[in-house]
Structures are given as C-alpha cells and as structure tokens.
Design a protein around this motif. Structure first.
Motif, mmCIF file in Angstrom:
data_model
loop_
_atom_site.group_PDB
_atom_site.id
_atom_site.type_symbol
_atom_site.label_atom_id
_atom_site.label_comp_id
_atom_site.label_asym_id
_atom_site.label_seq_id
_atom_site.Cartn_x
_atom_site.Cartn_y
_atom_site.Cartn_z
ATOM 1 N N ALA A 205 73.773 29.208 66.460
ATOM 2 C CA ALA A 205 73.446 29.867 67.728
ATOM 3 C C ALA A 205 72.813 31.245 67.550
ATOM 4 O O ALA A 205 72.218 31.766 68.484
ATOM 5 C CB ALA A 205 74.705 29.989 68.592
ATOM 6 N N ASP B 62 61.490 23.950 81.048
ATOM 7 C CA ASP B 62 61.132 25.310 80.651
ATOM 8 C C ASP B 62 59.802 25.754 81.256
ATOM 9 O O ASP B 62 59.639 26.922 81.628
ATOM 10 C CB ASP B 62 61.072 25.405 79.121
ATOM 11 C CG ASP B 62 62.447 25.273 78.484
ATOM 12 O OD1 ASP B 62 63.448 25.576 79.167
ATOM 13 O OD2 ASP B 62 62.529 24.860 77.307
ATOM 14 N N ASP C 35 70.596 36.856 71.075
ATOM 15 C CA ASP C 35 69.699 35.692 71.020
ATOM 16 C C ASP C 35 70.277 34.515 71.802
ATOM 17 O O ASP C 35 69.550 33.772 72.458
ATOM 18 C CB ASP C 35 69.449 35.274 69.571
ATOM 19 C CG ASP C 35 68.547 36.255 68.836
ATOM 20 O OD1 ASP C 35 67.780 36.969 69.518
ATOM 21 O OD2 ASP C 35 68.616 36.302 67.595
ATOM 22 N N GLN C 36 71.594 34.340 71.700
ATOM 23 C CA GLN C 36 72.236 33.256 72.443
ATOM 24 C C GLN C 36 72.001 33.417 73.943
ATOM 25 O O GLN C 36 71.635 32.462 74.637
ATOM 26 C CB GLN C 36 73.743 33.247 72.165
ATOM 27 C CG GLN C 36 74.121 32.861 70.749
ATOM 28 C CD GLN C 36 75.619 32.936 70.528
ATOM 29 O OE1 GLN C 36 76.392 32.567 71.406
ATOM 30 N NE2 GLN C 36 76.033 33.413 69.361
ATOM 31 N N ASN D 153 68.276 32.953 74.946
ATOM 32 C CA ASN D 153 67.814 31.566 74.871
ATOM 33 C C ASN D 153 68.309 30.693 76.021
ATOM 34 O O ASN D 153 67.849 29.563 76.172
ATOM 35 C CB ASN D 153 68.229 30.947 73.536
ATOM 36 C CG ASN D 153 67.494 31.566 72.362
ATOM 37 O OD1 ASN D 153 66.433 32.160 72.516
ATOM 38 N ND2 ASN D 153 68.076 31.442 71.179
ATOM 39 N N THR D 154 69.249 31.201 76.795
ATOM 40 C CA THR D 154 69.725 30.431 77.951
ATOM 41 C C THR D 154 69.039 30.837 79.250
ATOM 42 O O THR D 154 69.254 30.201 80.290
ATOM 43 C CB THR D 154 71.244 30.607 78.146
ATOM 44 O OG1 THR D 154 71.522 31.981 78.446
ATOM 45 C CG2 THR D 154 72.010 30.185 76.909
ATOM 46 N N ARG E 203 72.408 21.991 77.325
ATOM 47 C CA ARG E 203 71.477 23.110 77.133
ATOM 48 C C ARG E 203 72.204 24.377 76.699
ATOM 49 O O ARG E 203 71.726 25.120 75.832
ATOM 50 C CB ARG E 203 70.691 23.373 78.412
ATOM 51 C CG ARG E 203 69.551 22.399 78.689
ATOM 52 C CD ARG E 203 68.509 22.376 77.579
ATOM 53 N NE ARG E 203 67.884 23.666 77.358
ATOM 54 C CZ ARG E 203 66.728 24.056 77.887
ATOM 55 N NH1 ARG E 203 66.065 23.239 78.688
ATOM 56 N NH2 ARG E 203 66.219 25.244 77.645
ATOM 57 N N GLN F 89 73.697 24.008 73.049
ATOM 58 C CA GLN F 89 72.673 24.117 72.003
ATOM 59 C C GLN F 89 72.358 25.570 71.658
ATOM 60 O O GLN F 89 71.765 25.838 70.611
ATOM 61 C CB GLN F 89 71.392 23.414 72.455
ATOM 62 C CG GLN F 89 71.480 21.902 72.478
ATOM 63 C CD GLN F 89 70.219 21.264 73.018
ATOM 64 O OE1 GLN F 89 69.530 21.819 73.879
ATOM 65 N NE2 GLN F 89 69.902 20.074 72.519
ATOM 66 N N GLU F 90 72.761 26.504 72.530
ATOM 67 C CA GLU F 90 72.358 27.888 72.348
ATOM 68 C C GLU F 90 73.513 28.861 72.176
ATOM 69 O O GLU F 90 73.379 29.869 71.490
ATOM 70 C CB GLU F 90 71.524 28.362 73.555
ATOM 71 C CG GLU F 90 70.302 27.508 73.855
ATOM 72 C CD GLU F 90 69.237 27.551 72.772
ATOM 73 O OE1 GLU F 90 69.358 28.384 71.857
ATOM 74 O OE2 GLU F 90 68.301 26.742 72.829
ATOM 75 N N THR F 91 74.667 28.598 72.816
ATOM 76 C CA THR F 91 75.700 29.630 72.845
ATOM 77 C C THR F 91 77.080 29.032 73.067
ATOM 78 O O THR F 91 77.220 27.852 73.437
ATOM 79 C CB THR F 91 75.402 30.652 73.962
ATOM 80 O OG1 THR F 91 76.318 31.740 73.860
ATOM 81 C CG2 THR F 91 75.524 30.017 75.341
#
Length: 483
Positions: A201, A368, A206-207, A210-211, A42, A45-47
């Motif tokens: 990312a 989520d 945003d990274q 998104n976590t 997880r 996928q984002e950061t």
C-alpha cells in the motif's frame, strides 16, 4: 401541433417542476450507483482501515464544502441555471464555461459506460461469456439496453423522476442490509490486522491519495439538484436538496468500506471480483449474500443510470439555450426532454462502449476517467465561489454569512485542487484528449453567432488544451500511459 413543431420547441418550453423530496431523490439516486458496490476492493487495493478513515474524512469534509458551495451559489446567483457550467462561465468567461459544460457532460456519459460494464461484469460471475463486462456479447447487450433507456427517457422527465424515486428506495435496502450483516459477523482480530495497511500500500499519504478518485466517483451527483435548478418548484430547494442528499449517503459509503475490513483480510478483499461487496457478503453469510448484493447492484445501477442520463442531457440543453453549445441541442419535445442532447449522449456512450473493449481494465478505466473529467468543472465552480466571496459580489445587499462562506469556499477550492493532484498525470492527459476536440462545438457556436472564433485569452486556453491532448496521444502511442 405537428411533430416537427413539437420537437423544435426551445425556451418557450414550460419546465417540469420538481419538489424538494423529488430533487433530493435525484441527488441520492445519482450518488448511490455502482460505485458503492466496488468500494471494498478498491480501498483494500490501496489502504487499510486507518488510511480509509482518513480518506473518508478528507472526502467527506471536502465534498460537504463543495456541496455548501453549490448551495451558496444557488442562493447568491439564482439566475444561473445548470450550476456547474454556468458558474464557470460567469466567473471565467465563455470558453472555460464551455469546457466546464462539456467536461461535466463527458464525465456523466463515461459514468454511464461504467454502469453498463459493471452490470455485465456482475452477470459475468454467472455467465462466463460476459467476462468482466468488456466482451463482445457484453458490449452488444449493453448497447441494446442503452438505446432502450434512450427511448424511455424521451417519454418525459416527470415519468423518469417518478421511477427514480421508487428505485432510490429499493436500491438502498441491500446496501443497508450489507452494513448490518457485516457488523454482526465482524471479526475484531481481522479488523485489527487490517488497520495499518499492507506492504504493497505504500506510505499513508500515498494510500490516501490513491483512494481519492474512487471517492470522487461515488460522490458524483452531489451537484444534481444544482444541475436541475430550472425544474425546482422553489429556488431554495436546490441548496436544501444538495445538502440533504449528501448527508443521506455519506455515512453509508464510509460504512460499506470500513465494515468490510472486519470480514476478510485486505489481501483477500483486494482479489475479489467486482462487485466486491458481493464477495464480502458471501464470505460473511454464504452464497446467498452474493446473489442478494448482485440483484441490488443491478437495481441500483439502473436507477442511477436514469438520473445521470437526465443530468447529462440537461447540461447540453441549458448550455445551448444560453448560446454556449450549438443551437441544435436546445431542442426539446412536448415532455420537456432535451431530445437532441439526449441523442448525442447516447451516441457518445455507444462510442466509448466500443473503445473500452480494447482497455486492459475497462471497469477501473471508466471509473477513474469519469472522476477525472469532472474535476475541472468542480474546481472552476469552487473557484467562482471563492471569487464571489473575495470580491463581495452580492454581499453588499446581503452581508450575512460572509465569514462562514469564506471558510467554505477556501476549503472547497483546496480540496478540488488536491483532487487534480491526486488524479495524476495519466488521467489529466486522457481528459485533455477528450476536452480538446470538443472545441469544434465551441467554434460552431461562434459561427452561428457570427462572432470571432477566439479572443486573445481564449487562444491561450486553446493552445494549452491542444498541447495537453497531443501529449496524451504521444504518451498513449509510446506506452507511457495505457487504457
């Protein structure tokens, strides 16, 4: 005593009393569940490493402040039981208190769905028929296990708490072993390459944003001792158990995420099958690592499932005792288990298990949505703490610590407001779809009491919730948002 008489006991029940160690175990058992095993993928996928460190710092400070708020409220308002919903009601009225209770219960229930999907997905790595946990056979077996746990928990809170203590210790072992082994094989060059994140990312802000939902998910349960306040041997143990539980698991969660960046490139971690911790350990030490983590995950999930089931039912039970839910949910049996509330929880979980069959990504949807549903209860609890401090209620008699408390509640309120923003429109609308129909239960309560269904201010809240639900349904129907 007849069975009927036993089943219908309510406020006359003598609550089972839990010690500080047991309540701390309930908090740890609630927080350390399936979520920690999904963290590597997880986050990847984002950061990158930098974004992960910032995200965990924000989440750690924010959730610690929220934990302090629960401790503050437990000490300042000891008469309020089942903390989350009781604080919303005391601060902002019966309707928002009802929504808080229902939202917290719904969040815990969807979390139980996530647990079953995650277990089946883990087995799916060996038995393809289980897929990603959302195939017909996976849902059928999950359903059978769901009702098996229902009958186990009916046997009593003390028995369930004893099992939880054992499982809490057992499930921490594979997580700690994972961190130590990952540190031992950590590759500095891979870790450095993962520092800034990948092109997909986005910006650092945003990274981090998104976590946020996944960090909320893994920290759910920090309020567990507050929810079980009526069972505490000593009232001050509620706040202590909350802080002890939080501190015990925060470093573990952050460590699992960060050390993974030193084993594999981000892009590879992002493609791992869930539970991604198994894939990372397999890359580090070989195939036995995946088996080791997978077994640990199943033990961990079953333990957390037990604690979450108890908390979900407890919220409905206490809300009904305080006349905020239909009186049927105030029924408990000879073992002090809220049987009607437990049954509704099982039915709701069963219904959602069927719905997730049609989802594109059942696992992430359940995770989520669990986080999103709990944001309103958390936000209202933080707001009530802020209201208490600003109005100086209870501080005239005991003014000590007012300045520190002000800092705590402001930070907790800002953090929970940021979480609502980070959740995004999709999950806010999905939450409304679940919240709005629950008003039927609120109307049932008012009818039982012979009262007017809604006051003027409550009508405004009703209109907003219905409008949000309609917007969510329209968005789903035209494809703006998807399950």
């Amino acid at each position: 005593m007849t069975k009927q008489a036993t089943e219908t006991r309510t406020s006359a029940s003598t609550p089972a009393k839990l010690s500080l160690i047991t309540m701390t175990g309930m908090v740890v058992g609630s927080m350390v569940g399936a979520g920690v095993f999904s963290l590597p993928r997880r986050f990847a996928q984002e950061t990158g490493v930098a974004g992960a460190l910032i995200a965990w710092t924000i989440a750690g400070v924010g959730m610690l402040m929220l934990a302090f708020v629960f401790q503050l409220l437990a000490n300042r308002k000891p008469q309020l039981d089942a903390g989350v919903f009781a604080y919303a009601k005391a601060g902002f009225g019966e309707y928002l208190g009802f929504f808080s209770a229902f939202g917290y219960w719904a969040s815990a229930s969807v979390g139980l769905v996530f647990y079953w999907v995650f277990i089946m997905s883990t087995i799916g790595a060996v038995v393809p028929a289980f897929g990603d946990g959302d195939t017909i056979i996976a849902i059928a077996i999950s359903s059978a296990a769901l009702w098996g746990f229902y009958f186990l928990i009916r046997r009593g809170i003390k028995e369930a708490a004893a099992i939880n203590r054992i499982v809490t210790v057992a499930k921490l072992v594979p997580i700690v072993v994972f961190v130590l082994l990952a540190l031992f094989v950590l590759k500095p060059d891979v870790f450095a390459a993962n520092w800034g994140g990948a092109d997909y990312a986005g910006s650092l802000f945003d990274q981090v944003r998104n976590t946020m939902l996944v960090t909320v998910f893994v920290f759910l349960g920090v309020e567990g001792a507050s929810t079980y306040s009526r069972h505490a041997k000593r009232r001050q143990d509620v706040g202590r158990a909350t802080i002890l539980g939080f501190v015990s698991v925060f470093a573990v969660f952050a460590s699992v995420t960060i050390v993974s960046y030193g084993v594999l490139p981000m892009a590879d971690i992002a493609k791992l099958r869930q539970p991604s911790m198994a894939g990372v350990l397999e890359a580090a030490v070989g195939p036995w690592g995946a088996w080791f983590v997978s077994i640990g995950l199943i033990v961990s999930v079953l333990g957390a499932y037990l604690a979450w089931s108890l908390m979900a039912a407890e919220v409905l039970f206490v809300a009904a005792k305080d006349h905020d839910m239909p009186r049927v949910f105030a029924r408990s049996n000879a073992q002090d288990v809220p049987v009607a509330a437990l049954l509704l929880t099982a039915i709701f979980v069963q219904a959602v298990l069927v719905v997730i069959y049609f989802a594109q990504d059942a696992l992430n949807l359940a995770l989520d949505l669990t986080s999103a549903l709990t944001l309103i209860p958390f936000f209202l609890a933080a707001l009530y703490g802020l209201k208490l401090v600003i109005t100086r209620e209870t501080y005239d008699e005991s003014p000590r610590g007012w300045g520190r408390d002000l800092v705590v509640v402001v930070l907790a309120t800002v953090y929970t407001a940021f979480l609502l923003f980070a959740a995004g429109l999709t999950f806010v609308l999905l939450s409304f779809i679940i919240y709005a129909p629950a008003t039927i239960l609120f109307v049932m309560v008012r009818r039982e009491q012979g009262r007017r269904w809604f006051s003027g201010r409550e009508i405004v809240i009703l209109v907003v919730s219905i409008a949000g639900a309609i917007a969510g349904i329209v968005a789903l129907s035209v494809g703006w948002i998807r399950l």
